[in-house]
Design a protein around this motif. Structure first.
Motif, mmCIF file in Angstrom:
data_model
loop_
_atom_site.group_PDB
_atom_site.id
_atom_site.type_symbol
_atom_site.label_atom_id
_atom_site.label_comp_id
_atom_site.label_asym_id
_atom_site.label_seq_id
_atom_site.Cartn_x
_atom_site.Cartn_y
_atom_site.Cartn_z
ATOM 1 N N ALA A 131 -56.440 -6.516 25.098
ATOM 2 C CA ALA A 131 -57.019 -5.984 26.250
ATOM 3 C C ALA A 131 -58.597 -5.472 25.929
ATOM 4 N N ILE A 132 -59.449 -5.936 25.238
ATOM 5 C CA ILE A 132 -60.833 -6.378 25.112
ATOM 6 C C ILE A 132 -61.608 -6.859 26.144
ATOM 7 N N GLN A 133 -60.777 -8.183 25.851
ATOM 8 C CA GLN A 133 -61.162 -9.785 27.024
ATOM 9 C C GLN A 133 -61.154 -9.040 28.483
ATOM 10 N N LYS A 134 -60.272 -7.969 29.074
ATOM 11 C CA LYS A 134 -59.447 -7.520 30.072
ATOM 12 C C LYS A 134 -61.117 -7.430 30.718
ATOM 13 N N LEU A 135 -61.265 -5.958 29.497
ATOM 14 C CA LEU A 135 -62.662 -4.595 29.990
ATOM 15 C C LEU A 135 -63.546 -5.674 29.892
ATOM 16 N N ILE A 136 -63.873 -6.771 29.246
ATOM 17 C CA ILE A 136 -65.232 -7.137 29.174
ATOM 18 C C ILE A 136 -64.725 -7.662 30.971
ATOM 19 N N GLY A 191 -53.943 4.070 35.714
ATOM 20 C CA GLY A 191 -54.518 2.746 36.023
ATOM 21 C C GLY A 191 -54.664 1.897 37.509
ATOM 22 N N ASP A 192 -53.730 1.946 37.766
ATOM 23 C CA ASP A 192 -53.261 1.474 39.143
ATOM 24 C C ASP A 192 -53.594 2.671 39.971
ATOM 25 N N MET A 193 -53.957 3.530 40.019
ATOM 26 C CA MET A 193 -53.703 4.671 41.004
ATOM 27 C C MET A 193 -55.661 5.468 41.338
ATOM 28 N N TYR A 194 -55.831 5.368 40.045
ATOM 29 C CA TYR A 194 -56.931 6.002 39.735
ATOM 30 C C TYR A 194 -58.137 4.993 38.855
ATOM 31 N N TYR A 195 -58.055 4.564 37.910
ATOM 32 C CA TYR A 195 -59.020 3.522 37.922
ATOM 33 C C TYR A 195 -58.556 2.528 36.560
ATOM 34 N N TRP A 196 -58.607 1.085 37.380
ATOM 35 C CA TRP A 196 -57.977 -0.227 36.964
ATOM 36 C C TRP A 196 -58.328 0.806 35.569
ATOM 37 N N TRP A 197 -59.455 0.694 34.824
ATOM 38 C CA TRP A 197 -59.437 0.200 33.351
ATOM 39 C C TRP A 197 -59.346 1.245 32.276
ATOM 40 N N VAL A 198 -58.025 1.767 32.909
ATOM 41 C CA VAL A 198 -57.212 2.609 32.504
ATOM 42 C C VAL A 198 -55.998 2.383 31.347
ATOM 43 N N ASP A 199 -55.685 1.241 32.288
ATOM 44 C CA ASP A 199 -55.210 0.301 31.509
ATOM 45 C C ASP A 199 -54.948 -0.371 30.127
ATOM 46 N N PRO A 200 -56.557 -1.269 30.694
ATOM 47 C CA PRO A 200 -56.693 -1.558 29.249
ATOM 48 C C PRO A 200 -56.962 -0.968 28.273
ATOM 49 N N VAL A 201 -57.483 0.273 28.734
ATOM 50 C CA VAL A 201 -57.825 0.973 27.180
ATOM 51 C C VAL A 201 -56.631 1.518 26.932
ATOM 52 N N GLY A 202 -55.826 2.147 27.616
ATOM 53 C CA GLY A 202 -53.760 2.820 27.369
ATOM 54 C C GLY A 202 -54.170 1.670 26.148
ATOM 55 N N ALA A 203 -53.511 0.757 26.875
ATOM 56 C CA ALA A 203 -53.450 -0.820 26.160
ATOM 57 C C ALA A 203 -53.981 -0.536 24.974
ATOM 58 N N THR A 204 -55.062 -0.509 24.361
ATOM 59 C CA THR A 204 -56.201 -0.619 23.192
ATOM 60 C C THR A 204 -55.632 0.070 21.929
ATOM 61 N N ILE A 205 -55.617 1.321 22.849
ATOM 62 C CA ILE A 205 -54.950 2.744 22.429
ATOM 63 C C ILE A 205 -53.789 2.892 21.150
ATOM 64 N N LEU A 206 -52.603 1.545 22.131
ATOM 65 C CA LEU A 206 -51.283 1.313 21.621
ATOM 66 C C LEU A 206 -51.732 -0.269 20.757
ATOM 67 N N ALA A 207 -52.696 -0.492 21.219
ATOM 68 C CA ALA A 207 -52.701 -1.544 19.534
ATOM 69 C C ALA A 207 -53.191 -1.095 17.687
ATOM 70 N N ILE A 208 -53.761 -0.359 18.139
ATOM 71 C CA ILE A 208 -55.306 0.582 17.286
ATOM 72 C C ILE A 208 -53.722 1.222 16.226
ATOM 73 N N TYR A 209 -53.465 1.954 16.981
ATOM 74 C CA TYR A 209 -51.899 2.642 16.687
ATOM 75 C C TYR A 209 -51.185 2.057 15.900
ATOM 76 N N THR A 210 -50.624 1.061 16.880
ATOM 77 C CA THR A 210 -49.862 0.380 16.142
ATOM 78 C C THR A 210 -50.440 -0.739 14.853
ATOM 79 N N ILE A 211 -51.250 -1.147 14.298
ATOM 80 C CA ILE A 211 -52.076 -1.413 12.763
ATOM 81 C C ILE A 211 -52.146 -0.395 12.647
ATOM 82 N N PHE A 212 -53.174 0.703 12.271
ATOM 83 C CA PHE A 212 -53.141 1.792 12.019
ATOM 84 C C PHE A 212 -51.160 1.703 10.620
ATOM 85 N N ASN A 213 -50.530 1.740 11.939
ATOM 86 C CA ASN A 213 -49.465 2.890 11.582
ATOM 87 C C ASN A 213 -47.846 1.800 10.440
#
Length: 295
Positions: A89-94, A160-182
């Motif tokens: 997700a970070i790579q896609k944002l960069i 991400g498809d309808m409004y802002y493309w970066w919402v998609d990788p940001v959502g993936a980042t949130i899921l990843a952080i939640y997964t790691i801590f959980n």
């Protein structure tokens, strides 16, 4: 466990198709989660079978410790998944390269598959959470997590498809952080149970009361110790009996106390040490066992 594994196979196939059709990294995160669900399910299934097939000569006290070991491996795999998705997700944002918009057919497939997966996982969560088995409850926790990842992944992909493309990788980042801590918390919780963590003060008080009330010939309770070596507790008790008490009677007091302690649902094994005085030094010293550079 069988139902969960069959459902994971079906949902993995559907999510792979949804990922290919949509190109969403948030959906890809959910798909990778389903892939590792199968791997983790295999780990837990192997753990369950190993616990059922016990050779008393090779494993004299059984294989109950296989349960937390399996859960630790399971949780470690899930935390690793989260780290991999976070990097992607970070790579896609960069890279800052907006993907192509999805057409109507792609959106229909995306909605249908992700909503179906969410409903199935929610039903499995309700079903598995009622079990008293820790392995099945680990499945329940995973199903609950999948419900969250499916919803967040779908919302992130659509926004991400309808409004802002970066919402998609940001959502993936949130899921990843939640997964790691959980799942890191799950690893810590079960790993601690394997290294001999002491029982809670309430459990020790319960054991002490049981020992004191067991037999009027018990003059003094020297030690009550309980610690985890897996799912259940190992208990050590040192009691003082009259010096002139016959061996037969002393044995009966100790054996009946051991049986009574092991009847507790929280206890796997109990060891009762009988003595005629309590002024001696402790028989066991952990420090004597440590290497010189650690002692």
């Amino acid at each position: 466990m069988k139902i969960s594994n069959y459902a994971n196979i079906l949902l993995l196939a559907l999510k792979i198709y949804a990922t290919i059709r949509s190109g969403s990294i948030a959906i890809a995160a959910s798909t990778l989660d389903s892939l590792l669900d199968l791997m983790a399910g295999g780990i837990l299934w192997f753990t369950h079978l190993s616990m059922k097939s016990v050779n008393v000569y090779q494993y004299p006290i059984g294989k109950l410790r296989m349960q937390p070991v399996g859960i630790v491996v399971f949780a470690a795999v899930m935390a690793t998944l989260g780290f991999q998705v976070l990097i992607q997700a970070i790579q896609k944002l960069i890279a800052n390269e907006p993907p192509l918009k999805m057409n109507y057919e792609q959106l229909v497939w995306l909605y249908s598959i992700m909503l179906f997966a969410t409903v199935v996982k929610f039903a499995l969560w309700l079903y598995c959470r009622t079990s008293g088995n820790k392995i099945v409850r680990a499945y329940a926790k995973d199903h609950y997590f999948d419900v969250i990842t499916n919803i967040v992944g779908l919302v992130a992909a659509i926004l991400g498809d309808m409004y802002y493309w970066w919402v998609d990788p940001v959502g993936a980042t949130i899921l990843a952080i939640y997964t790691i801590f959980n799942w890191s918390g799950t690893v810590r919780e079960n790993a601690v149970s394997l290294v001999g963590q002491s029982a809670s003060p309430e459990m020790l008080q319960k054991l002490t009361y049981l020992v004191i009330r067991h037999d009027p010939q018990i003059k003094h309770v020297d030690t009550v110790r309980a610690y985890t070596l897996g799912v259940l507790y190992f208990v050590e008790v040192d009691i003082e009996l009259p010096e002139d008490l016959p061996l037969k009677e002393a044995h009966e007091v100790g054996e009946s106390l051991q049986i009574k302690i092991e009847e507790l649902t929280e206890v796997e094994r109990a060891f009762v040490h009988l003595d005629f005085e309590c002024d001696h030094k402790p028989e066991h010293s952990i420090l004597n066992k440590l290497p010189n550079d650690l002692a």
